[in-house]
Design an enzyme around this catalytic site. Sequence first.
Site, PDB file in Angstrom:
ATOM      1  N   GLU A 231     154.604  17.258  18.735  1.00 20.46           N
ATOM      2  CA  GLU A 231     153.494  17.024  17.805  1.00 20.46           C
ATOM      3  C   GLU A 231     152.168  17.171  18.531  1.00 20.46           C
ATOM      4  O   GLU A 231     151.954  16.562  19.578  1.00 20.46           O
ATOM      5  CB  GLU A 231     153.615  15.624  17.210  1.00 20.46           C
ATOM      6  CG  GLU A 231     152.578  15.320  16.138  1.00 20.46           C
ATOM      7  CD  GLU A 231     152.773  13.941  15.539  1.00 20.46           C
ATOM      8  OE1 GLU A 231     153.169  13.856  14.359  1.00 20.46           O
ATOM      9  OE2 GLU A 231     152.524  12.941  16.262  1.00 20.46           O
TER      10      GLU A 231
ATOM     11  N   TYR B 256     146.396  19.632  12.453  1.00 17.42           N
ATOM     12  CA  TYR B 256     147.660  18.974  12.821  1.00 17.42           C
ATOM     13  C   TYR B 256     148.738  20.046  12.952  1.00 17.42           C
ATOM     14  O   TYR B 256     148.800  20.988  12.157  1.00 17.42           O
ATOM     15  CB  TYR B 256     148.092  17.963  11.748  1.00 17.42           C
ATOM     16  CG  TYR B 256     149.493  17.440  11.990  1.00 17.42           C
ATOM     17  CD1 TYR B 256     149.703  16.319  12.781  1.00 17.42           C
ATOM     18  CD2 TYR B 256     150.608  18.093  11.468  1.00 17.42           C
ATOM     19  CE1 TYR B 256     150.981  15.848  13.046  1.00 17.42           C
ATOM     20  CE2 TYR B 256     151.888  17.633  11.721  1.00 17.42           C
ATOM     21  CZ  TYR B 256     152.065  16.509  12.505  1.00 17.42           C
ATOM     22  OH  TYR B 256     153.335  16.066  12.766  1.00 17.42           O
TER      23      TYR B 256
END
Length: 405
Positions: A214, A126
Amino acid sequence: MKIHEYQAKEILKKYAVPVQDGIAIKSMNEFDSAIQQLQARGINQFVVKSQIHAGGRGKGKIYNPANRDELILEGGVKFTTDVQKAKDYASKMLGNLLVTHQTGAEGKIVQTLFITEGLDYKKELYLGILLDRAASKNVIMASTEGGVEIEKVAEETPEKIIKEWVDPAIGFQGFQARKLAFGLGLEGNAFKNFVNFILKLYKAYEDTDASLLEINPLVITNDDRILALDAKMNFDDNALFRHKDIADYRDLNEEAPLEIEASKYNLNYIKLDGNVGCMVNGAGLAMATMDIIKLAGGEPANFLDVGGGANKETVANGFKIILSDPNVKAILINIFGGIVRCDRVAQGVIDAVKEIEVNVPVVVRLDGTNAIEAKEMLENSGLNFSVASTLKEAAEKVTNVLAKV
């Protein structure tokens, strides 16, 4: 402003950020051409991705919009090595309703698909960049828990989130990129490729005035390349005048109709699920107004900031937007007269109500410059206003009115 995954990847490509290859289509007539182009690039594994402004697409469900009890497909993201199967997935997604945990039960109609390459990879990570308002710095967050919502990781295993703050005076430094790579346990080519990736990614974030970037998941391929398998970007609306190319990405189909209408009048509006319409000047006061309505036992139906210069036009447009929501059973107007005098606001409210059919009770609380004169004007207007002196009194009055409706 939010954009789709395929649009975010178009931007990242301009900064040489390695991303999953793919082609966006808006009709099934474009499918065969997209597949042929991908095959010409040596791609023989395919992922069909629904494009909506919400997360959880892979675990979502596709329904027939005309009959929401008819489940068409499990999942809004599908992998296959078979072209015909990819086409079948695409036909079941495009034009139908995708429901995820983020869309709520109403879901979103899929109007664009992203046909991408299927990648073999050994690890999901992530990576996210956003503004930490408390620190007044951008913060980069990384985690070994890729493919999982960062909120869930923060709640269950916060120790697995690595954070690196960027000093705006000196910018993102190479040693910080290496620190993140070490924190993720990367070695060899994966380490070098990650450092190169994050440096380019941060430049893309900063140059485009993004408010969020993101990558989830960020993958390490079997040959140690680092690629963005997904990409989410949000942008600061106040900076879009500098980025016409990005502003052109706006997809009105993904925005609430009332929010689009409000933006035409420069009103900041967000629809909520309650029944008390709120008309306030200033974002902070709007938040406080919604809080005190909740404390008084009510439920706010919206966030509506009419700005510092509330007048007849802004108030009238505010009424139109609020009353377009059938759930609204009462309206609370809470204006602080600082930039604008309260008596001018009061006259604007009176004039607006005379011109617009307001068929729900209205509670008005004005405070600040000429508040006493404003209260007298409202009480002597002959119109059906309930006037309050304090915010607490206003919230109690509007909830009491609701109890009688």
